[in-house]
Structures are given as structure tokens and as C-alpha cells.
Design an enzyme around this catalytic site. Structure first.
Site: not given
Ligand code: AP5
Ligand code: MG
Ligand code: ZN
Length: 215
Positions: A13, A88, A127, A160, A171
Site C-alpha cells: 500500500k 482500517r 523491508r 520497523r 497484524r
Molecule cells: P509496503 O509498501 O511497505 O507495504 P504496506 O502495505 O504499506 O505495509 P505496512 O506494513 O506499512 O502496512 P500496515 O498496514 O501493517 O502498516 P501501517 O504503517 O499502515 O511494502 C512492504 C514491503 O514489500 C516493502 O519492503 C516493499 O519495498 C516491498 N514491496 C512492495 N511492493 C512489492 C512488490 N510488488 N513486489 C515485491 N516487493 C514489494 O500501520 C502500522 C500500525 O499502525 C498498525 O499495525 C496499527 O497499529 C497502527 N495504525 C495505522 N493506521 C491505523 C488506523 N487507521 N487505525 C488503527 N491503527 C492504525
Molecule cells: Mg505502509
């Protein structure tokens, strides 16, 4: 154009949202990045959010919603934005829908980046994230020009805190229970588009760009 990114943790994402933001000149808003920025700076919000994030749980809706509404009220959001990691939960989505209705607006596209759980676990270990600007890399699939250094701002890249395998599993469980229902929510609104996120990240982006340009 108002875009919501859906998908499991690690589906890509953030990677895709960054590319969308760059191509269409709209802000990329990641609630996860905002929380991590606050953790790094030791704010009260950061201290509160960290308790949940380190456990792989969601930060409570009340806190998250307030933060998001403040952010989208800023001037740079008037021509749209790409939301990454919000909504989410169904209650978060309802708040966003209501807020947009007040402005006679709606989410134009909910892009679901579809990647099976098996692939996710493999991706997360590789990552790396920038401690300063939040840019995301992968040691194999999206390597920075200089190992351990952010291409965009020159800061250090780290693993991270929530990317440990056992936290990733938690997660994923939380995703299936609380976030996956949003796929149906946006499908019913007629704005859901699903892309196969298992391919090369540029191929995934080409699909997304084609969807956004249908408009
Ligand atoms: P990446 O682009 O980093 O993936 P992502 O979907 O952004 O993954 P996240 O881990 O950031 O999502 P998340 O939803 O768990 O975390 P968030 O920060 O939102 O890609 C992943 C890896 O793969 C990278 O190394 C990339 O280079 C690689 N990659 C990408 N595309 C690829 C491809 N096509 N092929 C190969 N490799 C590829 O949230 C973190 C925490 O914050 C949550 O757990 C929660 O506690 C809190 N939080 C955040 N938002 C909320 C909310 N709205 N409500 C409540 N809690 C929240
Ligand atoms: Mg992300
Ligand atoms: Zn950086």
C-alpha cells in the site's frame, strides 16, 4: 481525486501510494507513518500509539479518526489525497464517508492490493524504512542506491519495530478480522478495484494508473 488503499500489512500500500502521490501531485497520507513520526519525536500521541503498534494491534478508532480528520482538513488536501492505512475498521470508514458527504464528496477509488499471507511474511523481513521521511525499501525488490541510506533524504534505514515475524502474524490476524470487511464495504459503494499485488511493483502501478485514468 480521493483514493483509499486497501490491503494486508506488507501488501505494498505504502509503495503504491507513494507512486500515486508523485504521479498525480496529491498528498500521500499514511496513518502508520504519522504514528511512527510521533513515536520518534516522543509526543504523547506517539507514546499512546506505540503501546498498540508494538503488539500488532490497532490504535483505537477515536484517536486515529481525530488525527486523520485534522490531516485531511489541511490546504494541500483540497484537490484530493491518497489514504494509506486508513480506514482500517468499519467505524473509521463510516466517519470518512460522513465527513466527505458534508462536503458533497466521496471516495472515488478504493484500490485493493491483493497479496496472499504467505507472500507477506516473506516480504516483511526484507523491508527497510527511513527513520526520517518514512520512505519504504526492500533489500531485494526495491533496494536503495546506497545500502542502509534513504535515496530521498539521506537518513538511516531501519527494520520497523513491528516487522518481527511474530508481530507480522498478529497484524495479519487483525487485518483479516477488522480490515478485510472494508473490501465489501467499498464494493457495495461501487468504488472497489482489486489489483494483483504479487507482481513486480511497476506492473502493479501500471494497473493502478490505468484504473485511475478511466475516470
Ligand atoms: P509496503 O509498501 O511497505 O507495504 P504496506 O502495505 O504499506 O505495509 P505496512 O506494513 O506499512 O502496512 P500496515 O498496514 O501493517 O502498516 P501501517 O504503517 O499502515 O511494502 C512492504 C514491503 O514489500 C516493502 O519492503 C516493499 O519495498 C516491498 N514491496 C512492495 N511492493 C512489492 C512488490 N510488488 N513486489 C515485491 N516487493 C514489494 O500501520 C502500522 C500500525 O499502525 C498498525 O499495525 C496499527 O497499529 C497502527 N495504525 C495505522 N493506521 C491505523 C488506523 N487507521 N487505525 C488503527 N491503527 C492504525
Ligand atoms: Mg505502509
Ligand atoms: Zn528518507
Amino acid at each position: 481525486m480521493k483514493i483509499v488503499m486497501l490491503g494486508a500489512p506488507g501488501a505494498g500500500k505504502g509503495t503504491q501510494a507513494e507512486m500515486i502521490a508523485a504521479k498525480y501531485g496529491i498528498p500521500h497520507i499514511s496513518t502508520g507513518d504519522i504514528f511512527r513520526y510521533n513515536i520518534k519525536n516522543g509526543t504523547d500521541l506517539g507514546k499512546e500509539a506505540k503501546k498498540y503498534m508494538d503488539e500488532g494491534k490497532l490504535v483505537p478508532d477515536e484517536l486515529t479518526v481525530r488525527l486523520l480528520l485534522d490531516r485531511v482538513a489541511k490546504d494541500d488536501c483540497k484537490d484530493g489525497y491518497v489514504l494509506d492505512g486508513f480506514p482500517r475498521t468499519i467505524p473509521q470508514a463510516e466517519v470518512l464517508t460522513k465527513e466527505l458527504e458534508k462536503q458533497d464528496a466521496k471516495v472515488d477509488f478504493a484500490i485493493n492490493v491483493d497479496v496472499p499471507d504467505e507472500d507477506i511474511v516473506r516480504r516483511m523481513g526484507g523491508r527497510r524504512a527511513c527513520v526520517n521521511c518514512g520512505a519504504t525499501y526492500h533489500v531485494v525488490y526495491a533496494a536503495p542506491k546506497v545500502e542502509g541510506v534513504c535515496d530521498k533524504c539521506g537518513s538511516k534505514l531501519v527494520l520497523r519495530d513491528d516487522d518481527k515475524p511474530e508481530t507480522v502474524q498478529k497484524r495479519l490476524k487483525v487485518y483479516h478480522e477488522q480490515t478485510q470487511p472494508l473490501i465489501e464495504y467499498y464494493e457495495k459503494k461501487g468504488v472497489l478495484r482489486t489489483v494483483d499485488g504479487t507482481r513486480d511493483l511497476h506492473e502493479v502501478f501500471a494497473d493502478i494508473a490505468a484504473i485511475l485514468e478511466q475516470n
